[in-house]
Design an enzyme around this catalytic site. Structure first.
Site, PDB file in Angstrom:
ATOM      1  N   GLY A 128       0.912  -1.173  -0.047  1.00 52.54           N
ATOM      2  CA  GLY A 128       0.045  -0.039   0.043  1.00 52.54           C
ATOM      3  C   GLY A 128       0.883   1.224   0.136  1.00 52.54           C
ATOM      4  N   CYS A 129       0.307   2.239  -0.275  1.00 55.09           N
ATOM      5  CA  CYS A 129       1.003   3.724  -0.649  1.00 55.09           C
ATOM      6  C   CYS A 129       1.465   4.008   0.953  1.00 55.09           C
ATOM      7  CB  CYS A 129       0.144   4.596  -1.204  1.00 55.09           C
ATOM      8  SG  CYS A 129      -1.538   5.009  -0.644  1.00 55.09           S
ATOM      9  N   TYR A 130       0.727   4.201   1.729  1.00 54.86           N
ATOM     10  CA  TYR A 130       1.035   4.628   3.060  1.00 54.86           C
ATOM     11  C   TYR A 130       2.146   3.882   3.919  1.00 54.86           C
ATOM     12  CZ  TYR A 130      -2.886   8.064   3.459  1.00 54.86           C
ATOM     13  OH  TYR A 130      -3.906   8.787   2.958  1.00 54.86           O
ATOM     14  N   PRO A 131       1.815   2.455   3.637  1.00 56.85           N
ATOM     15  CA  PRO A 131       2.788   1.542   4.110  1.00 56.85           C
ATOM     16  C   PRO A 131       4.225   1.820   3.540  1.00 56.85           C
ATOM     17  CG  PRO A 131       1.001   0.483   3.957  1.00 56.85           C
ATOM     18  CD  PRO A 131       0.626   1.684   3.221  1.00 56.85           C
ATOM     19  N   THR A 132       4.219   1.886   2.383  1.00 55.08           N
ATOM     20  CA  THR A 132       5.680   2.269   1.713  1.00 55.08           C
ATOM     21  C   THR A 132       6.390   3.127   2.258  1.00 55.08           C
ATOM     22  OG1 THR A 132       4.762   1.265  -0.364  1.00 55.08           O
ATOM     23  CG2 THR A 132       6.722   2.721  -0.587  1.00 55.08           C
TER      24      THR A 132
END
Lengths: 347, 347, 347, 347
Positions: free
Chosen positions: C146-150
């Site tokens: 996911g974008c936030y986890p990256t």
């Protein structure tokens, strides 16, 4: 082939930054000197943080010495600075000027709109105009068009050349803010531009007006009256030009839409960067963000007897730096599309 | 005096929300029923969180029963819905329709642009047009103008009435997104509109075109050809209209700027909401955000022989809800400016 | 070498569009099937006008038949759809899933945050995490983060691994709107998001929370408590994560800034896409727009005894599609940076 | 009653403009001198075009002579300028200082964060803090809080006072650009801020940090550690603060959400401008644009054992000028809400 060595003067500004972004992706170019005026001595990474591969480059001062020894020199300088530099760089060096100094052929026009001594005009960097490409092949001097003239001229020239419309055109062009440059002024603050639309240079007062008139007159072989109104909108990049002209007296409005479509299809059929959109699709600047494309669409207002052409361009890409690279490609005999994105960054 | 009791139908949309914002600040109004269609039953605070004082109101269904018993009923409904409701509300109730149903006098125009049966037109809510204010005094039915017609008509009527320009006008109007309403569509997503300009309704295809033509023709007593192009820009509110027309054949371009200024000064000298800006100052939509003002400026392009007028409006305020309140004030004999802000919210 | 043939399922959405933009520039890839669900049958030029070179492609339906016969299949589908398709594509086809289906190792986590049956997790597409790259070499299944986890995981993992901070982290991540997708919803309208900031998924309610916790726990070999708050801001692309954690009890705050800098320098010294900025320079999302880079900076708040890390990513590029292409490169043994821009599009 | 005569020093800036906007709508105030520094002599209409009713006022120079003779003087000046002016205005004049000069009680804090000689602190203009209102009644000197401290302190004080959380708070506050003022700097250009998020003052380096710590420590009677990170986002107005703190050791996470809600409901039950939103509704800055309201919401992250509070404010309204007017109302015994909008301008 050997790599072409390119210098960029004015590398701390928006046009300079975009030149470097495009040149970084160009398969045949290596970037030599990057120079600036007041910002000389600064790491490029501080001023242009998006150019990560060049972050550790330090800006040299913009001098003839620092710019010498390159195959091509791109000048992104305030107007009035390019003639002297170009003169000293030698005639075998390709000089591509993103400023206004060498755009206007008419000395009176220059005097009226810019003031100061007139420099002779250079081959004009809009290959998609009639005869435009030929003038650029093999040249060692290029005057890159202004952003508004690029999109406006491409939008109107085919109809004028074909005699579809009268020689009086009306253009309202809406632009993002990067065209105004990176020098901080109160009316360009984010707080001022976000959430607001403003208008400027009204009544034919914008310096790009004579350049548009020159292009359209040159293409059609006679004077064209240009009413040009620029509008500033809250986005960084992109120009959308709403252009219109009365249908010529002998044109039947009922058939004009088809005729116009045929004219534009033919005019741009072989152009890699100028695209007439399919019927029903209208241009948006977002679709050409970061790309060298111009997209346009035509319509006929039967009731008002006018042809309306809407066209978009990224003012920093095809509107400035992309055109500069495209002209370099043509001048040096490279593939015209080398290093130039046809794909926008959206959304 | 007793408080005027007002109902707002369509209170979950943008026009409805703006009506409530203005009515909350009106010294003579108390807000009665607030109603909606699909959103009936919902707390207003959920849909219009900026209306804190009304947060706990629950939206009623838009029915004649719920709207009955008020002194004034504002309708902010999809077109085609107002005639039937108005007919049942009684002739003594002031009905102010923010929709298009009662704007067009010509049945053929209605048929062509909207379709369906034509309702008779109501007094038109643009008091600043010639004769406009008189038609509104004491009326119990008001058709609030469209947002583009408001700013375009105010920008062009004085010059046409004075015979300064030819009866063919060209308008490119740049608008924020709230004019397109709150109904979610892909092209109105924030991701699509931010950073992008788009054009639509090109070639005379926008429904506001006949309304502008009607206004200008009515003001001048003869047909006026209107070329209208709307552009969508990344801001929520505001319209900037770039309007122009060729100077009349008998007008000397050299003196036209002064003549035009005199005409507009006189036309709007006594208007509380329409302001000709001082020479050198150009309108910005940010300055009228949330206000009921229209500001404009005129210029003459001597080379192109055209008059150019730039004007701005907040499409939701003076462009819709502010005009509705202003018309209520006139119709009911209240001070015309009551409850209407003349100050914008900037930056 | 022969060209790699790639299919993209979900090509009408934002992740799908970005995949195609990147694949168009990839020297080793040719684009095969482009497919969609409800938009099948539509010209791509209508839905993704920025992809000019693919404008005339027509979207196929997303079926196993249409996706078969490619070397790599990118899935940009709503969650719950990838397992079945992948199963039928064969084990020799590289399937890169941009959705959530195969990210979480823990079935309870899946059940709690997404619901429905849990699919086994696939090699996780964040090569810059400890051990991340090895897990991807030669694989035929990739779960793109996911974008936030990256951005959050890259910002915090080095400090946690080094024991500089306590295992309780606080993250507020501000995001553009494209992460919410192209499906129109009222709160994502331009009118709603421009000029406004909003917060959602507060109190640990966002589905990316367990993914961040999984990454950080996996990297450090023990549980890490994650407080995650996402904020929606008015821009199309980009995430800026403000991340912090208390300094570990045995860390001297006075020396922590140098220690932290050393840790991050070492962690990302050889990474092509993750860049610790020079001292004094702070990340901005604009600088990574359209690029596959993550830039970050670290600071120690001595008074509050906390390490603060700020990091940025383009949620569609390195946050989704760029990561997908990077993982393809690793899985297939191509140069890891092939086709991936390191340069942002600014301003 | 007689009208209160108010002067505004610094009327060409954003805080000064907002003061004038609010004072124009205040039923008990008439606007006297409007003054500026470098802009003295300019028409206000040129610099603050949204203040149409004051367009023809000419800015006086900011001198004691020009500011004398008013009941209240609002100072919106760069820090370091208010003490000397206030000393000469007389003790019976109400001086409301929007700058930082009189906010900090601790001379060492002043020295460290601002430098130069420390002026004694004045009654602090945040009436909603415990004891805050009493300190303002009848005072003739008010220090208006900073914008970040206003929203952060209101978000966290109730939980700290109630002992719900530990005395270590983490705040990431996202702000529009107007808080940075109207003085043009490159990083505040529209081209730079639109489409980008940036972070600054990281690691406890922002000057509002000690002010937040002072407020929270004062409210709770003991030191509170504050980790504060400001983020700049592309909108003109509005701050959204994401605030959190670990639940106190003796608080049961399972019941903490209800407990927190009860605490905040009680704390702000009688406040006209601070609103705890209903369960399920989250604050957005757009809803308070132009209004004096602060809205907030609370959540408990059970897994991370933290209380999260999100709160919004218009930095120019309740964050500066609205607070100034509110404090004037309290100091002079007027109704506290006089002239202050509770309704935002949306969308």
């Amino acid at each position: 082939m050997h790599m072409i060595r390119a210098a960029v003067a004015g590398a701390s500004g928006y046009a300079g930054g975009e030149l470097l972004r495009l040149l970084l992706a160009h398969p045949d170019v290596e970037i030599g000197t990057v120079s600036a005026g007041g910002n000389a001595g600064t790491r490029l990474g501080e001023l242009q943080p998006h150019l990560l591969p060049l972050a550790d480059r330090v800006l040299a001062e913009t001098t003839v010495e620092n710019l010498a020894g390159h195959d091509v020199v791109f000048l992104a300088l305030p107007h009035g600075h390019s003639a002297e530099i170009a003169a000293q760089l030698g005639e075998d060096v390709l000089v591509v000027d993103c400023g206004a100094d060498h755009r206007l052929a008419d000395a009176d026009d220059w005097e009226k709109w810019y003031g100061g001594p007139h420099s002779p005009n250079w081959p004009y960097g809009l290959p998609e105009l009639p005869g435009g490409r030929d003038a650029l092949r093999g040249t060692r001097r290029v005057a890159v068009p202004g952003c508004y003239p690029t999109v406006s001229s491409l939008a109107l020239a085919p109809a004028l050349v074909a005699g579809l419309v009268e020689r009086e055109v009306v253009i309202t062009a809406v632009s993002g803010t990067s065209g105004a440059g990176k020098s901080p002024k109160p009316h360009l603050l984010g707080s001022e531009v976000m959430g607001s639309l403003s208008v400027y240079g009204v009544g034919g007062a914008h310096r790009h007006t004579p350049e548009i008139a020159q292009n359209l007159s040159h293409a059609t072989g006679g004077p064209v009256a240009v009413s040009f109104t620029p509008v500033l909108a809250p986005l960084p990049r992109g120009i959308l030009a709403s252009c219109s002209a009365a249908l010529a007296a002998d044109v039947d409005p009922a058939g004009a839409a088809d005729a116009a479509r045929a004219v534009y299809e033919k005019a741009y059929a072989d152009e890699p960067f100028v695209h007439l959109l399919p019927v029903g699709q209208w241009p948006t600047t977002g679709a050409v963000l970061g790309s060298n494309a111009v997209t346009l669409q035509v319509a006929v207002d039967v009731a008002a007897r006018r042809l309306v052409v809407a066209a978009v361009v990224d003012n920093l890409a095809k509107g400035t730096a992309g055109a500069a690279v495209q002209c370099m490609n043509i001048a040096l005999g490279l593939p015209e599309t080398a290093g130039l994105p046809l794909t926008g960054v959206a959304p």
